[in-house]
Motif scaffolding. Structure first.
Motif, PDB file in Angstrom:
ATOM      1  N   PRO A 151       0.805  -1.223   0.000  1.00 53.78           N
ATOM      2  CA  PRO A 151       0.000   0.000   0.000  1.00 53.78           C
ATOM      3  C   PRO A 151       0.838   1.273   0.000  1.00 53.78           C
ATOM      4  O   PRO A 151       0.385   2.307  -0.507  1.00 53.78           O
ATOM      5  CB  PRO A 151      -0.815  -0.117   1.299  1.00 53.78           C
ATOM      6  CG  PRO A 151       0.037  -0.951   2.195  1.00 53.78           C
ATOM      7  CD  PRO A 151       0.712  -1.943   1.289  1.00 53.78           C
ATOM      8  N   ILE A 152       2.048   1.224   0.539  1.00 50.42           N
ATOM      9  CA  ILE A 152       2.899   2.415   0.555  1.00 50.42           C
ATOM     10  C   ILE A 152       3.370   2.740  -0.866  1.00 50.42           C
ATOM     11  O   ILE A 152       3.310   3.899  -1.311  1.00 50.42           O
ATOM     12  CB  ILE A 152       4.106   2.211   1.479  1.00 50.42           C
ATOM     13  CG1 ILE A 152       3.648   1.915   2.910  1.00 50.42           C
ATOM     14  CG2 ILE A 152       4.998   3.451   1.453  1.00 50.42           C
ATOM     15  CD1 ILE A 152       2.786   2.974   3.540  1.00 50.42           C
ATOM     16  N   GLN A 153       3.820   1.722  -1.580  1.00 53.81           N
ATOM     17  CA  GLN A 153       4.254   1.939  -2.962  1.00 53.81           C
ATOM     18  C   GLN A 153       3.078   2.358  -3.840  1.00 53.81           C
ATOM     19  O   GLN A 153       3.202   3.272  -4.662  1.00 53.81           O
ATOM     20  CB  GLN A 153       4.889   0.666  -3.516  1.00 53.81           C
ATOM     21  CG  GLN A 153       6.161   0.253  -2.791  1.00 53.81           C
ATOM     22  CD  GLN A 153       6.749  -1.012  -3.368  1.00 53.81           C
ATOM     23  OE1 GLN A 153       7.266  -1.010  -4.487  1.00 53.81           O
ATOM     24  NE2 GLN A 153       6.680  -2.113  -2.630  1.00 53.81           N
ATOM     25  N   LEU A 154       1.925   1.708  -3.670  1.00 50.89           N
ATOM     26  CA  LEU A 154       0.755   2.053  -4.473  1.00 50.89           C
ATOM     27  C   LEU A 154       0.275   3.457  -4.131  1.00 50.89           C
ATOM     28  O   LEU A 154      -0.121   4.219  -5.024  1.00 50.89           O
ATOM     29  CB  LEU A 154      -0.364   1.043  -4.235  1.00 50.89           C
ATOM     30  CG  LEU A 154      -1.653   1.267  -5.044  1.00 50.89           C
ATOM     31  CD1 LEU A 154      -1.356   1.253  -6.544  1.00 50.89           C
ATOM     32  CD2 LEU A 154      -2.699   0.196  -4.702  1.00 50.89           C
ATOM     33  N   GLY A 155       0.307   3.825  -2.844  1.00 54.46           N
ATOM     34  CA  GLY A 155      -0.108   5.162  -2.452  1.00 54.46           C
ATOM     35  C   GLY A 155       0.738   6.236  -3.109  1.00 54.46           C
ATOM     36  O   GLY A 155       0.222   7.278  -3.535  1.00 54.46           O
ATOM     37  N   ALA A 156       2.045   5.986  -3.199  1.00 55.62           N
ATOM     38  CA  ALA A 156       2.933   6.950  -3.852  1.00 55.62           C
ATOM     39  C   ALA A 156       2.601   7.087  -5.331  1.00 55.62           C
ATOM     40  O   ALA A 156       2.606   8.189  -5.888  1.00 55.62           O
ATOM     41  CB  ALA A 156       4.390   6.517  -3.674  1.00 55.62           C
ATOM     42  N   ILE A 157       2.280   5.965  -5.967  1.00 52.97           N
ATOM     43  CA  ILE A 157       1.897   5.993  -7.385  1.00 52.97           C
ATOM     44  C   ILE A 157       0.606   6.776  -7.567  1.00 52.97           C
ATOM     45  O   ILE A 157       0.485   7.614  -8.474  1.00 52.97           O
ATOM     46  CB  ILE A 157       1.727   4.557  -7.922  1.00 52.97           C
ATOM     47  CG1 ILE A 157       3.088   3.857  -7.978  1.00 52.97           C
ATOM     48  CG2 ILE A 157       1.072   4.565  -9.304  1.00 52.97           C
ATOM     49  CD1 ILE A 157       2.996   2.373  -8.295  1.00 52.97           C
ATOM     50  N   LEU A 158      -0.369   6.537  -6.709  1.00 48.73           N
ATOM     51  CA  LEU A 158      -1.655   7.217  -6.824  1.00 48.73           C
ATOM     52  C   LEU A 158      -1.524   8.712  -6.572  1.00 48.73           C
ATOM     53  O   LEU A 158      -2.239   9.509  -7.180  1.00 48.73           O
ATOM     54  CB  LEU A 158      -2.660   6.603  -5.850  1.00 48.73           C
ATOM     55  CG  LEU A 158      -3.029   5.135  -6.114  1.00 48.73           C
ATOM     56  CD1 LEU A 158      -4.050   4.652  -5.088  1.00 48.73           C
ATOM     57  CD2 LEU A 158      -3.582   4.963  -7.532  1.00 48.73           C
ATOM     58  N   SER A 159      -0.627   9.092  -5.678  1.00 47.31           N
ATOM     59  CA  SER A 159      -0.408  10.521  -5.420  1.00 47.31           C
ATOM     60  C   SER A 159       0.064  11.218  -6.684  1.00 47.31           C
ATOM     61  O   SER A 159      -0.318  12.365  -6.959  1.00 47.31           O
ATOM     62  CB  SER A 159       0.622  10.702  -4.306  1.00 47.31           C
ATOM     63  OG  SER A 159       0.118  10.255  -3.068  1.00 47.31           O
ATOM     64  N   ASP A 160       0.888  10.532  -7.459  1.00 43.71           N
ATOM     65  CA  ASP A 160       1.385  11.104  -8.712  1.00 43.71           C
ATOM     66  C   ASP A 160       0.320  11.130  -9.795  1.00 43.71           C
ATOM     67  O   ASP A 160       0.473  11.831 -10.792  1.00 43.71           O
ATOM     68  CB  ASP A 160       2.590  10.309  -9.214  1.00 43.71           C
ATOM     69  CG  ASP A 160       3.802  10.443  -8.297  1.00 43.71           C
ATOM     70  OD1 ASP A 160       3.864  11.441  -7.553  1.00 43.71           O
ATOM     71  OD2 ASP A 160       4.673   9.552  -8.320  1.00 43.71           O
ATOM     72  N   ARG A 161      -0.763  10.356  -9.596  1.00 39.66           N
ATOM     73  CA  ARG A 161      -1.816  10.254 -10.611  1.00 39.66           C
ATOM     74  C   ARG A 161      -3.149  10.797 -10.104  1.00 39.66           C
ATOM     75  O   ARG A 161      -4.204  10.420 -10.594  1.00 39.66           O
ATOM     76  CB  ARG A 161      -2.002   8.786 -11.032  1.00 39.66           C
ATOM     77  CG  ARG A 161      -0.781   8.186 -11.698  1.00 39.66           C
ATOM     78  CD  ARG A 161      -0.901   6.679 -11.837  1.00 39.66           C
ATOM     79  NE  ARG A 161       0.240   6.127 -12.555  1.00 39.66           N
ATOM     80  CZ  ARG A 161       0.178   5.592 -13.777  1.00 39.66           C
ATOM     81  NH1 ARG A 161      -0.974   5.501 -14.391  1.00 39.66           N
ATOM     82  NH2 ARG A 161       1.253   5.116 -14.360  1.00 39.66           N
ATOM     83  N   ALA A 162      -3.105  11.675  -9.104  1.00 44.13           N
ATOM     84  CA  ALA A 162      -4.337  12.170  -8.491  1.00 44.13           C
ATOM     85  C   ALA A 162      -5.257  12.842  -9.512  1.00 44.13           C
ATOM     86  O   ALA A 162      -6.483  12.666  -9.464  1.00 44.13           O
ATOM     87  CB  ALA A 162      -4.010  13.148  -7.365  1.00 44.13           C
ATOM     88  N   GLU A 163      -4.667  13.600 -10.449  1.00 48.65           N
ATOM     89  CA  GLU A 163      -5.498  14.274 -11.442  1.00 48.65           C
ATOM     90  C   GLU A 163      -6.217  13.282 -12.342  1.00 48.65           C
ATOM     91  O   GLU A 163      -7.326  13.523 -12.802  1.00 48.65           O
ATOM     92  CB  GLU A 163      -4.652  15.219 -12.299  1.00 48.65           C
ATOM     93  CG  GLU A 163      -4.130  16.437 -11.563  1.00 48.65           C
ATOM     94  CD  GLU A 163      -2.878  16.169 -10.763  1.00 48.65           C
ATOM     95  OE1 GLU A 163      -2.407  15.006 -10.766  1.00 48.65           O
ATOM     96  OE2 GLU A 163      -2.365  17.108 -10.139  1.00 48.65           O
ATOM     97  N   VAL A 164      -5.586  12.109 -12.562  1.00 46.58           N
ATOM     98  CA  VAL A 164      -6.217  11.070 -13.385  1.00 46.58           C
ATOM     99  C   VAL A 164      -7.439  10.506 -12.665  1.00 46.58           C
ATOM    100  O   VAL A 164      -8.492  10.315 -13.254  1.00 46.58           O
ATOM    101  CB  VAL A 164      -5.208   9.940 -13.699  1.00 46.58           C
ATOM    102  CG1 VAL A 164      -5.893   8.815 -14.462  1.00 46.58           C
ATOM    103  CG2 VAL A 164      -4.036  10.492 -14.490  1.00 46.58           C
ATOM    104  N   ILE A 165      -7.273  10.242 -11.362  1.00 47.51           N
ATOM    105  CA  ILE A 165      -8.401   9.734 -10.585  1.00 47.51           C
ATOM    106  C   ILE A 165      -9.505  10.778 -10.537  1.00 47.51           C
ATOM    107  O   ILE A 165     -10.689  10.461 -10.647  1.00 47.51           O
ATOM    108  CB  ILE A 165      -7.970   9.374  -9.153  1.00 47.51           C
ATOM    109  CG1 ILE A 165      -6.761   8.448  -9.161  1.00 47.51           C
ATOM    110  CG2 ILE A 165      -9.116   8.709  -8.400  1.00 47.51           C
ATOM    111  CD1 ILE A 165      -6.193   8.173  -7.792  1.00 47.51           C
ATOM    112  N   GLU A 166      -9.130  12.043 -10.374  1.00 47.37           N
ATOM    113  CA  GLU A 166     -10.112  13.121 -10.290  1.00 47.37           C
ATOM    114  C   GLU A 166     -10.944  13.198 -11.562  1.00 47.37           C
ATOM    115  O   GLU A 166     -12.115  13.573 -11.536  1.00 47.37           O
ATOM    116  CB  GLU A 166      -9.403  14.457 -10.051  1.00 47.37           C
ATOM    117  CG  GLU A 166     -10.369  15.602  -9.817  1.00 47.37           C
ATOM    118  CD  GLU A 166      -9.655  16.937  -9.738  1.00 47.37           C
ATOM    119  OE1 GLU A 166     -10.199  17.851  -9.096  1.00 47.37           O
ATOM    120  OE2 GLU A 166      -8.568  17.070 -10.335  1.00 47.37           O
ATOM    121  N   GLY A 167     -10.346  12.806 -12.697  1.00 43.44           N
ATOM    122  CA  GLY A 167     -11.053  12.865 -13.967  1.00 43.44           C
ATOM    123  C   GLY A 167     -12.015  11.712 -14.153  1.00 43.44           C
ATOM    124  O   GLY A 167     -12.236  11.256 -15.276  1.00 43.44           O
TER     125      GLY A 167
END
Length: 228
Positions: free
Chosen positions: A94-110
């Motif tokens: 979850p730590i590695q995945l969380g870091a990846i998701l932080s970098d892709r927050a705008e993608v999730i927001e879309g």
């Protein structure tokens, strides 16, 4: 030192050691290094445990469980994107995945739904989503197995029954949501944990210590001159 740092949190987490938030972050960082994480990811691990603890959630216990699993075979838990979902040879870290998701927050927001799993201790994904929620001014939904959690700019939202639980692993689904929910307020207090849980992190942190040798002892101490 602010005396509130040492104040105990509500007794629902059980009796034991009361550890300050700064101590939790520092120990989490050292333990993550001992489990094989890079300095950057170790920083994220410590911050994540602190963030959860600051909201009355079991950050230390969750991190201890995840790090112990990842330490057995770090590469086996590394996330990779496969056919639209994040997975790993074993349960996703979850730590590695969380870091990846932080970098892709705008993608999730879309409105793009992110799927991953199974993920170790998915509660550890909440901090990364919470920081993204603060940056973007909106909320994110985290569905972990049958549980639904929210990360809002003000903090997390989850079933109070989960507050003292430490889930194992689960399939997760993340997507943007509105912010019309009541978040858990953050505190300046520490977390009350069992001595055995704290020792689990300490054991991982000890892997980073250099064993004493004749060479390391040579010249140690004040010697013949001591002006203190």
């Amino acid at each position: 030192m602010d005396p509130t740092i040492q104040s105990p949190i509500p007794p629902k987490l059980g009796a034991g050691l009361t550890v300050s938030l700064s101590e939790i972050e520092a120990m989490g960082r050292k333990a993550a290094r001992g489990a094989g994480y890079s300095w950057g990811l170790a920083e994220e691990a410590g911050r994540s445990a602190r963030w959860l603890s600051s909201h009355g959630l079991p950050g230390v216990a969750c991190l201890a469980m995840a790090l112990e699993m990842v330490a057995e075979d770090f590469e086996a838990h590394r996330p990779r994107l496969s056919e639209g979902r994040w997975e790993a040879d074993q349960a996703v870290c979850p730590i590695q995945l969380g870091a990846i998701l932080s970098d892709r927050a705008e993608v999730i927001e879309g409105s793009m739904v992110i799927r991953a799993g199974p993920v170790l201790c998915p509660l550890l994904l909440l901090p990364a989503l919470g920081w993204s929620a603060q940056d973007l001014g909106r909320g994110f939904s985290l569905k972990a197995g049958s549980e639904h959690l929210l990360a809002l700019p003000e903090g997390p939202v989850l079933d109070q029954a989960m507050a003292g639980s430490v889930p194992g692993d689960a399939e997760v689904e993340i997507k943007p949501v509105g912010i019309d929910h009541q978040a858990l307020s953050a505190t300046a207090r520490g977390e009350c944990i069992s001595a055995s849980t704290w020792q689990r992190l300490a054991a991982l942190a000890a892997r980073t210590y250099v064993s004493a040798t004749d060479a390391s002892r040579h010249g140690a101490g004040a010697g013949a001159l001591d002006n203190d």
